[in-house]
Design an enzyme around this catalytic site. Structure first.
Site, PDB file in Angstrom:
ATOM      1  N   ASP A   1      26.397 -21.920 -39.037  1.00 21.41           N
ATOM      2  CA  ASP A   1      25.872 -22.793 -40.104  1.00 21.41           C
ATOM      3  C   ASP A   1      25.057 -22.090 -41.193  1.00 21.41           C
ATOM      4  O   ASP A   1      24.051 -22.649 -41.674  1.00 21.41           O
ATOM      5  CB  ASP A   1      25.035 -23.931 -39.491  1.00 21.41           C
TER       6      ASP A   1
ATOM      7  N   LYS B   1      32.238 -28.638 -37.776  1.00 21.60           N
ATOM      8  CA  LYS B   1      31.714 -29.471 -36.686  1.00 21.60           C
ATOM      9  C   LYS B   1      30.860 -30.590 -37.245  1.00 21.60           C
ATOM     10  O   LYS B   1      30.158 -30.417 -38.247  1.00 21.60           O
ATOM     11  CB  LYS B   1      30.903 -28.607 -35.710  1.00 21.60           C
TER      12      LYS B   1
ATOM     13  N   CYS C   1      20.949 -25.969 -34.009  1.00 19.82           N
ATOM     14  CA  CYS C   1      22.365 -25.678 -33.775  1.00 19.82           C
ATOM     15  C   CYS C   1      22.606 -24.424 -32.937  1.00 19.82           C
ATOM     16  O   CYS C   1      23.545 -24.371 -32.138  1.00 19.82           O
ATOM     17  CB  CYS C   1      23.117 -25.622 -35.091  1.00 19.82           C
TER      18      CYS C   1
HETATM   19  N1  TIU Z   1      22.560 -26.109 -38.276  1.00 13.90           N
HETATM   20  C1  TIU Z   1      21.489 -26.775 -37.845  1.00 13.90           C
HETATM   21  O1  TIU Z   1      20.653 -26.235 -37.158  1.00 13.90           O
HETATM   22  N2  TIU Z   1      21.375 -28.086 -38.266  1.00 13.90           N
HETATM   23  C2  TIU Z   1      20.176 -28.734 -38.422  1.00 13.90           C
HETATM   24  O2  TIU Z   1      20.128 -29.906 -38.791  1.00 13.90           O
HETATM   25  N3  TIU Z   1      19.061 -27.988 -38.185  1.00 13.90           N
HETATM   26  C3  TIU Z   1      17.768 -28.351 -38.391  1.00 13.90           C
HETATM   27  O3  TIU Z   1      16.893 -27.606 -37.987  1.00 13.90           O
HETATM   28  N4  TIU Z   1      17.485 -29.478 -39.049  1.00 13.90           N
END
Ligand code: TIU
Length: 223
Positions: free
Chosen positions: A27, A132, A165
């Site tokens: 991500d 995802k 994530c």
């Molecule tokens: N990729 C991921 O970690 N998504 C989130 O929403 N992370 C947060 O820390 N908000």
């Protein structure tokens, strides 16, 4: 060269086979790392995550030069939001939510500018990208099938955020039998205390979910 290598890590050294190990970059999207995206909409200081960009770039360069597998993930939704649960949509009671229009397009929607991987870590042709709708990269995706087809048994994990994530994915990977090495300087959190706690949890109890190391230790064994 020797395909079996040993990396200095915590709680003890991580042994892996170069051909059976993928770099999983989680991500690293504009929506999390740049102003005007999902991360900032949640009330976070996105500059915290920028600290991971340089280390990821360096590691990725060496990993690619060694000819090893790279897999990316992105968190986001279909434009019709049919894969967005009501609970995720309304969580936080924010004025803006997933699917709404922000400065980088519709927030966390596939195909929008904010959903892209940051340009510094742009994927190359042949590098798999897993889209995802959840936090865990195995949930409702073909990641497990792809890893099995590539004969990947170990993962070096980087990306954001460490406690969300990255942690969700590493915990599930561990249950599925994959060994995960999380790179401290290549994973980031909006909260310094969460960064420390999340990494401590992974490596505690003899490495209950995996291992933790610095990226220079991995780069060293690639040369
Ligand atoms: N990729 C991921 O970690 N998504 C989130 O929403 N992370 C947060 O820390 N908000």
């Amino acid at each position: 060269y020797n395909e079996n290598v040993i990396v200095a890590a915590e709680p003890y050294e991580f042994e892996f086979n170069l051909r059976q190990c993928a770099l999983l970059i989680i991500d690293m999207q504009r929506d999390f790392l740049e102003p005007g995206g999902f991360g900032e909409m949640l009330g976070n200081d996105v500059s915290q995550l920028r600290q991971t960009v340089n280390s990821n770039q360096k590691l990725l360069k060496q990993w690619r030069e060694a000819g090893l597998k790279v897999i990316y993930t992105r968190e986001g939704h279909r434009p019709d939001l049919s894969d967005l649960s009501l609970s995720k949509k309304i969580r936080g009671r924010h004025t803006l939510c997933v699917g709404d229009l922000g400065p980088m397009g519709r927030i966390l929607v596939r195909g929008e500018p904010g959903h892209d991987i940051i340009p510094e870590l742009c994927p190359l042709p042949g590098e798999a990208i897993i889209d995802k709708c959840g936090k865990n990269a195995f949930y409702a995706t073909d990641l497990d099938a792809i890893l099995k087809n590539y004969n990947i048994k170990q993962l070096i994990v980087t990306g954001v955020t460490t406690e969300v994530c990255v942690s969700s994915t590493v915990r599930d990977a561990n249950d599925r039998g994959y060994e995960c090495l999380v790179l401290e300087d290549c994973v980031g959190s909006y909260f310094p205390s969460f960064q420390v706690a999340a990494l401590d949890m992974i490596k505690a109890q003899g490495g209950i979910f995996g291992w933790v190391a610095q990226s220079d230790k991995v780069i060293k064994v690639l040369k």
